[in-house]
Enzyme design. Structure first.
Site, PDB file in Angstrom:
ATOM      1  N   ALA A  71      12.168  36.147 -37.983  1.00 20.05           N
ATOM      2  CA  ALA A  71      10.885  36.501 -37.387  1.00 20.05           C
ATOM      3  C   ALA A  71       9.912  35.322 -37.375  1.00 20.05           C
ATOM      4  O   ALA A  71       9.111  35.194 -36.453  1.00 20.05           O
ATOM      5  CB  ALA A  71      10.266  37.671 -38.135  1.00 20.05           C
ATOM      6  N   GLY A 200      16.088  40.789 -38.894  1.00 18.65           N
ATOM      7  CA  GLY A 200      17.286  41.528 -39.268  1.00 18.65           C
ATOM      8  C   GLY A 200      17.275  42.016 -40.703  1.00 18.65           C
ATOM      9  O   GLY A 200      17.658  43.149 -40.987  1.00 18.65           O
ATOM     10  N   HIS A 201      16.820  41.190 -41.633  1.00 13.13           N
ATOM     11  CA  HIS A 201      16.992  41.541 -43.052  1.00 13.13           C
ATOM     12  C   HIS A 201      15.953  42.531 -43.556  1.00 13.13           C
ATOM     13  O   HIS A 201      16.026  42.982 -44.701  1.00 13.13           O
ATOM     14  CB  HIS A 201      17.029  40.281 -43.929  1.00 13.13           C
ATOM     15  CG  HIS A 201      15.708  39.623 -44.176  1.00 13.13           C
ATOM     16  ND1 HIS A 201      15.027  39.767 -45.352  1.00 13.13           N
ATOM     17  CD2 HIS A 201      14.954  38.805 -43.407  1.00 13.13           C
ATOM     18  CE1 HIS A 201      13.912  39.048 -45.313  1.00 13.13           C
ATOM     19  NE2 HIS A 201      13.849  38.465 -44.132  1.00 13.13           N
ATOM     20  N   THR A 237      23.566  27.054 -31.215  1.00 12.15           N
ATOM     21  CA  THR A 237      24.675  28.004 -31.178  1.00 12.15           C
ATOM     22  C   THR A 237      24.320  29.280 -31.934  1.00 12.15           C
ATOM     23  O   THR A 237      23.923  29.231 -33.101  1.00 12.15           O
ATOM     24  CB  THR A 237      25.929  27.378 -31.813  1.00 12.15           C
ATOM     25  OG1 THR A 237      26.252  26.169 -31.115  1.00 12.15           O
ATOM     26  CG2 THR A 237      27.109  28.328 -31.751  1.00 12.15           C
ATOM     27  N   CYS A 319       6.793  35.581 -49.526  1.00 11.56           N
ATOM     28  CA  CYS A 319       6.635  34.259 -48.913  1.00 11.56           C
ATOM     29  C   CYS A 319       5.586  33.418 -49.627  1.00 11.56           C
ATOM     30  O   CYS A 319       5.572  32.203 -49.504  1.00 11.56           O
ATOM     31  CB  CYS A 319       6.266  34.410 -47.444  1.00 11.56           C
ATOM     32  SG  CYS A 319       7.443  35.418 -46.531  1.00 11.56           S
TER      33      CYS A 319
END
Length: 371
Positions: A71, A200-201, A237, A319
């Site tokens: 994010a 995602g996490h 990638t 964070c």
């Protein structure tokens, strides 16, 4: 105490077993580059596109989804790219408006854009953590390039009125970015926005993958240059395994929306009873119930964490841990430094059991009483 109890779901969530199983083949056997033209590469690319569709489902299946490393990258792409694009169209649009309680990924990016000639505006919040609507209305004007607001606050769980904020931005001709990291799959998403960021996490998926959602027709300049692999927006990638994991996690959030909400609601009710003598930070009415940020007068929260080593909870944002600063979110609510340092955050979700919550609460309350 022989086991660890995890109550830090805002920092990260456990990986869902179904996600792990879905990712394993793409880590072990199907390792082809999804940007290669050969058959294994095309198979990997197809898996990425299935995942993209799964993540998009909760966003109404429309718009454009760009996979990122998380994010924070998505937020930087949206804020920096959006601000530069808007100023290129209209040199007078130099104002970027956000809320003082935003995650550091938004707040610090907005402040960093001052070095490029932009004017950051941090909107105040009330003691309940909700944005001051009059201040927002006054700040969002024809000079505004971009407005950013978090759907669910990561520290205090408060749900901001992002729909109203979007309407203000739209009326002023500014772009609107919604940080939906803590809200995606947990609370109803804003019906409309220009950009939405995901991780995602935070939804029982893997770390290292997130996404930037763009409304139809919105084109931003890329921040990362190279092969242009991800729709020209992000070079590099992609990991099919991470994308597949994110996709399965997103699909499960949609399928389990009601069941998760019922479970979290029951945990919230029990936690409210267990910590009845503590004070809740932020609104109780406009809040995601998987986040309980509370304080107790005279508590040394850092000492409590030391004495309850087998319980994973937080003193603020993961964070900002180790920075030595008290939470900027709690200070924005008007809390004193002492009150902010007497606050803890408990986060629970899909895999938290009632027994775990009760055991952790008993230990924490006893340790606090000893202080």
């Amino acid at each position: 105490m022989g086991r660890s109890i995890y109550l830090d779901y805002q920092a990260t969530t456990p990986l869902a077993p179904e996600v792990f199983e879905a990712m394993t083949p793409w880590l072990r056997d199907q390792f082809a580059n999804p940007h290669s033209a050969h058959r294994p590469g095309r198979m990997a690319a197809a898996a990425v596109e299935v995942a993209r569709g799964q993540v998009l489902e909760l966003l109404g299946g429309r718009g454009r989804l760009v996979f990122t490393s998380g994010a924070t990258e998505a937020i930087n792409m949206g804020l920096v790219g959006g601000a530069r694009m808007m100023r290129a169209r209209d040199a007078g649009r130099t104002k970027i408006v956000t809320i003082d309680t935003e995650h550091a990924a938004v707040r610090d990016t907005v402040l960093a854009l001052e070095s490029e000639g932009f004017e950051p505006v941090l909107l105040p919040v009330g003691p309940d953590g909700l944005v001051d609507a009059d201040a927002a209305r006054a700040a969002i004007d024809s000079r505004t390039a971009l407005v950013a607001a978090m759907l669910v606050n990561n520290e205090i769980g408060v749900i901001q009125p992002v729909g109203t904020i979007y309407e203000m931005a739209e009326a002023a001709g500014a772009l609107f970015l919604c940080d939906a990291v803590q809200g995606y799959g947990r609370v109803p998403l804003p019906p409309i926005a220009d950009m939405v960021t995901l991780s995602g996490h935070k939804i029982y998926g893997p770390k290292g993958v997130g996404a930037l959602w763009l409304r139809e027709g919105l084109e931003l300049p890329p921040l990362i240059h190279g092969g242009g692999q991800e729709q020209g927006m992000r070079s590099g990638t992609l990991s099919p395994a991470l994308c597949v994991g994110f996709g399965i996690a997103g699909a499960m959030m949609r399928e389990r929306f009601e069941a998760d909400a019922v479970h979290v609601g029951a945990l919230w009710d029990r936690a409210m009873a267990l910590f009845s003598g503590w004070t809740i930070n932020g609104s109780t009415a406009n809040r995601y119930h998987g986040n309980l940020n509370i304080r107790r007068e005279g508590l040394d929260a850092a000492r409590l964490m030391s004495e309850c080593r087998d319980i994973a909870f937080s003193l603020g944002s993961a964070c900002a841990s180790g920075s030595g600063r008290s939470s900027h979110v709690l200070r924005a609510l008007g809390l004193s430094e002492k009150a902010a340092r007497s606050s803890i955050r408990l986060g629970f979700g899909r895999y938290t059991t009632m027994d775990e919550l009760e055991e952790a609460a008993a230990l924490m309350i006893a340790a606090a009483a000893r202080q």
